[in-house]
Each structure stands twice: as structure tokens, then as C-alpha cells.
Design an enzyme around this catalytic site. Structure first.
Site, PDB file in Angstrom:
ATOM      1  N   ALA A  69     -29.410 -13.180  30.023  1.00 62.47           N
ATOM      2  CA  ALA A  69     -30.835 -13.278  29.680  1.00 62.47           C
ATOM      3  C   ALA A  69     -31.177 -12.522  28.401  1.00 62.47           C
ATOM      4  CB  ALA A  69     -31.678 -12.770  30.848  1.00 62.47           C
TER       5      ALA A  69
ATOM      6  N   SER B  69     -24.695  -8.743  29.996  1.00 64.64           N
ATOM      7  CA  SER B  69     -24.032  -7.529  29.528  1.00 64.64           C
ATOM      8  C   SER B  69     -24.055  -7.552  28.010  1.00 64.64           C
ATOM      9  CB  SER B  69     -22.574  -7.484  30.008  1.00 64.64           C
ATOM     10  OG  SER B  69     -21.877  -8.623  29.522  1.00 64.64           O
TER      11      SER B  69
ATOM     12  N   TYR C 118     -25.764  -3.401  30.178  1.00 67.91           N
ATOM     13  CA  TYR C 118     -24.612  -2.519  30.310  1.00 67.91           C
ATOM     14  C   TYR C 118     -23.518  -2.985  29.368  1.00 67.91           C
ATOM     15  CZ  TYR C 118     -22.752  -6.193  33.356  1.00 67.91           C
ATOM     16  OH  TYR C 118     -22.319  -7.393  33.857  1.00 67.91           O
TER      17      TYR C 118
ATOM     18  N   LYS D 285     -24.939   6.620  19.723  1.00 65.06           N
ATOM     19  CA  LYS D 285     -25.688   5.568  19.039  1.00 65.06           C
ATOM     20  C   LYS D 285     -24.756   4.803  18.119  1.00 65.06           C
ATOM     21  CE  LYS D 285     -28.516   6.602  15.604  1.00 65.06           C
ATOM     22  NZ  LYS D 285     -29.688   6.870  14.752  1.00 65.06           N
TER      23      LYS D 285
END
Length: 146
Positions: free
Chosen positions: A74, A25, A58, A9
Site C-alpha cells: 500500500a 515493506s 518495516y 537516517k
């Protein structure tokens, strides 16, 4: 049986770019990828603290020590420059692997929750993504259990 666990994280990083017309990405400073154990092209989940958006994409490797966190394609509709983000990667483990597994938790204490991206320089936004701490397990306070 495999179960899904938090692998890594990046907690409270600042989006330095939101590039709509770019291949989808999330570019992440290469040193932050190395510190967290997130690999290039690995699926990541992004949670936007400012607007509540949650989405997956990703990771791609950004320049080392650049402080870059660029939400691309997007997904740029779901994050703005200056937004605070939590970026997570997950791993599937069997029961035996899960017994000794601990996630890598990276913290960024220079983050600010104001929407001030238009008032500060790009260099300041990048500087907010300086890693300030890593934990390999979530500490539990005994008072939290009462």
C-alpha cells in the site's frame, strides 16, 4: 522514563521501485542496512521529499550492493520510482542511555531532485543510492546558533 530518539537516517535515497502488488515493506540494499544499523523487520518511517508523504512500514533486506530502495504494498501509493526519500528508524532510550547516544546519519550525494525516473535507466537509479558519507552526530555550526 523512556524517550524516543533518532537511531538512523538514510538521507536522500532514491526510490528504485514502487511495487503495489507485493507484501508491504521497504526493501533496502543490505549493505545500507548494515551501514546505518537498521535491522531487517525493524519499523521505519519514510518521508518523501518529492510529494511530502510521510508513512511507516518495516525494512526488509535487499541484495547487498544493489542500490535497491523498493517501497512495497500500500505504501507504493505514497512513493514513485525516482522519488527522493528520507528513511529513519527510532530508538527508545532511558535518560542514562541518551547521555552518550549518537544516531547514524547516512548521506547520498548522488541523488537528484528532478522527477526523471522515466528518462534514466534502472542502473542509474540504483547507482544514485551509493553511500557517500556517514556521520555519527549532527555537526552544529556556531554561526547557526547566533
Amino acid at each position: 522514563m523512556l524517550q524516543t530518539f533518532l537511531k538512523a537516517k538514510l538521507h536522500r535515497v532514491t526510490a528504485t521501485h514502487a511495487e503495489l502488488h507485493y507484501e508491504g515493506s521497504c526493501a533496502i540494499d543490505g549493505k545500507l542496512l548494515d551501514s546505518s544499523g537498521i535491522r531487517e523487520y525493524e519499523q521505519i518511517h519514510i518521508y518523501n521529499i518529492n510529494n511530502g508523504e510521510r508513512f511507516s512500514t518495516y525494512a526488509i533486506r535487499g541484495e547487498d550492493n544493489s542500490g535497491i530502495i523498493s517501497v512495497n504494498g500500500a505504501a507504493a501509493h505514497k512513493a514513485n520510482k525516482g522519488d527522493l526519500l528520507i528513511i529513519c528508524a527510532y530508538v527508545q532510550l532511558d535518560e542514562q542511555e541518551a547521555e552518550s547516544f549518537e544516531p547514524t546519519l547516512c548521506y547520498f550525494e548522488n541523488a537528484r531532485n528532478e522527477n526523471d525516473a522515466e528518462q534514466v535507466s534502472d542502473a542509474e537509479l540504483h547507482a544514485r543510492n551509493k553511500l557517500t558519507g556517514i556521520k555519527n552526530a549532527i555537526a552544529t555550526q556556531m554561526s547557526d546558533l547566533a
